[in-house]
Design a protein around this motif. Sequence first.
Motif, short mmCIF file in Angstrom:
data_model
loop_
_atom_site.label_atom_id
_atom_site.label_comp_id
_atom_site.label_asym_id
_atom_site.label_seq_id
_atom_site.Cartn_x
_atom_site.Cartn_y
_atom_site.Cartn_z
N THR A 33 -5.07 9.74 -0.44
CA THR A 33 -4.97 8.42 -0.25
C THR A 33 -4.79 8.04 1.23
O THR A 33 -4.00 8.53 1.97
CB THR A 33 -3.62 7.74 -0.99
N PHE A 34 -5.48 6.91 1.64
CA PHE A 34 -5.78 6.81 3.04
C PHE A 34 -4.86 5.53 3.44
O PHE A 34 -4.79 4.42 2.71
CB PHE A 34 -7.05 6.55 3.35
N GLY A 35 -4.45 5.42 4.85
CA GLY A 35 -4.02 4.24 5.49
C GLY A 35 -5.34 3.56 5.86
O GLY A 35 -6.46 4.00 5.60
N LYS A 36 -5.07 2.36 6.40
CA LYS A 36 -5.96 1.41 6.93
C LYS A 36 -6.68 1.90 8.18
O LYS A 36 -7.82 1.52 8.63
CB LYS A 36 -5.83 0.10 6.83
N GLY A 37 -6.08 2.70 8.89
CA GLY A 37 -6.56 3.06 10.04
C GLY A 37 -5.95 2.46 11.39
O GLY A 37 -5.60 1.32 11.25
N THR A 38 -5.82 2.84 12.46
CA THR A 38 -5.78 2.66 13.86
C THR A 38 -6.59 2.49 14.77
O THR A 38 -7.15 3.63 15.15
CB THR A 38 -4.23 3.28 14.32
N LEU A 39 -7.28 1.40 15.17
CA LEU A 39 -8.37 1.34 16.09
C LEU A 39 -7.81 1.63 17.65
O LEU A 39 -6.94 0.70 18.08
CB LEU A 39 -9.19 -0.05 16.01
N GLU A 48 -1.91 6.91 29.56
CA GLU A 48 -0.80 6.35 28.91
C GLU A 48 -0.42 7.41 27.59
O GLU A 48 -1.17 8.07 27.08
CB GLU A 48 -0.74 5.18 28.43
N PHE A 49 0.90 7.63 27.13
CA PHE A 49 1.33 8.20 26.05
C PHE A 49 1.24 7.29 24.84
O PHE A 49 1.71 6.23 24.89
CB PHE A 49 2.69 8.68 26.25
N ILE A 50 0.66 7.58 23.97
CA ILE A 50 0.14 6.70 22.64
C ILE A 50 0.86 7.22 21.38
O ILE A 50 1.20 8.62 21.23
CB ILE A 50 -1.29 6.93 22.30
N THR A 51 1.43 6.48 20.60
CA THR A 51 2.09 6.86 19.29
C THR A 51 1.61 5.97 18.20
O THR A 51 1.35 4.79 18.23
CB THR A 51 3.54 6.65 19.30
N ILE A 52 1.27 6.59 17.09
CA ILE A 52 0.44 6.18 15.81
C ILE A 52 1.53 6.25 14.65
O ILE A 52 1.78 7.48 14.74
CB ILE A 52 -0.69 6.26 15.55
N ASN A 53 1.93 5.45 13.91
CA ASN A 53 2.64 5.83 12.98
C ASN A 53 2.21 5.59 11.60
O ASN A 53 1.24 4.72 11.28
CB ASN A 53 4.04 4.93 13.16
N CYS A 54 2.78 6.33 10.69
CA CYS A 54 2.34 6.45 9.35
C CYS A 54 3.68 6.74 8.16
O CYS A 54 4.41 7.30 8.50
CB CYS A 54 1.37 7.51 9.12
N ASN A 104 1.02 -1.24 -0.06
CA ASN A 104 0.08 0.35 0.04
C ASN A 104 0.98 1.12 -0.14
O ASN A 104 2.08 1.14 0.57
CB ASN A 104 -0.92 0.04 1.22
N GLU A 105 0.28 2.26 -0.63
CA GLU A 105 0.99 3.55 -0.73
C GLU A 105 1.35 4.28 0.86
O GLU A 105 2.08 5.01 0.91
CB GLU A 105 0.45 4.75 -1.49
N VAL A 106 0.25 3.93 1.49
CA VAL A 106 0.23 4.53 3.10
C VAL A 106 -0.04 3.39 3.96
O VAL A 106 -1.01 2.72 3.95
CB VAL A 106 -0.85 5.49 3.11
N GLU A 107 1.05 3.20 4.91
CA GLU A 107 1.08 1.93 5.71
C GLU A 107 0.80 2.69 7.44
O GLU A 107 1.71 3.64 7.52
CB GLU A 107 2.26 1.38 5.67
#
Lengths: 107, 112
Positions: free
Chosen positions: A96-102, A17-23, A2-5
């Motif tokens: 163009t979208f990533g699949k998302g993080t729940l 908590e401290f949260i990190t989501i990556n792209c 995918n173009e966006v992961e």
Amino acid sequence: KNEVEQSPQNLTAQEGEFITINCSYSVGISALHWLQQHPGGGIVSLFMLSSGKKKHGRLIATINIQEKHSSLHITASHPRDSAVYICAVGSNYKLTFGKGTLLTVNP
Amino acid sequence: KAGVTQTPRYLIKTRGQQVTLSCSPISGHRSVSWYQQTPGQGLQFLFEYFSETQRNKGNFPGRFSGRQFSNSRSEMNVSTLELGDSALYLCASSLETAGEQFFGPGTRLTVL
């Protein structure tokens, strides 16, 4: 590939908590967007950035253009932060979208 | 300022029918984009309009079409509906080219 992961796909945290989501992306972009979608709800734009770092309240977004990578951080997470977080890259009038993080934040 | 509005909010159609969805952008916004969201594919770009001109189109069959009017309102049309067209259709408007996107609530289309 995918173009966006995005990673992780799912994330469970305890309140505070401290949260990190990556792209990571593989194409040239004009800007990167972070979006939030609550279950059954609409989509809200959190950030649009093309360089550096932006901060809104407890949310921080960073982007490294050379590495084609962005991160979304949530400090002092709260159950109301539970949602799907979506990374999208903009180029040539198209997102163009990533699949998302729940994200689930438990009290 | 009123947000992006979409009508109808829910729609049930049968295979072979056609459907028209409407989107009214935020006042002053000239760019309108359409997206399809499904559990399997996530969010996918359909098309983008600016001042009545389509500037980009996603990888969807020709059954999917759209247009934008002089007041920036936009419509999308899907002809010969298939079961796989069941999805949430979202539109978003922005003030400027490639600007921050403001999303509407979506139209939930169910094809039976």
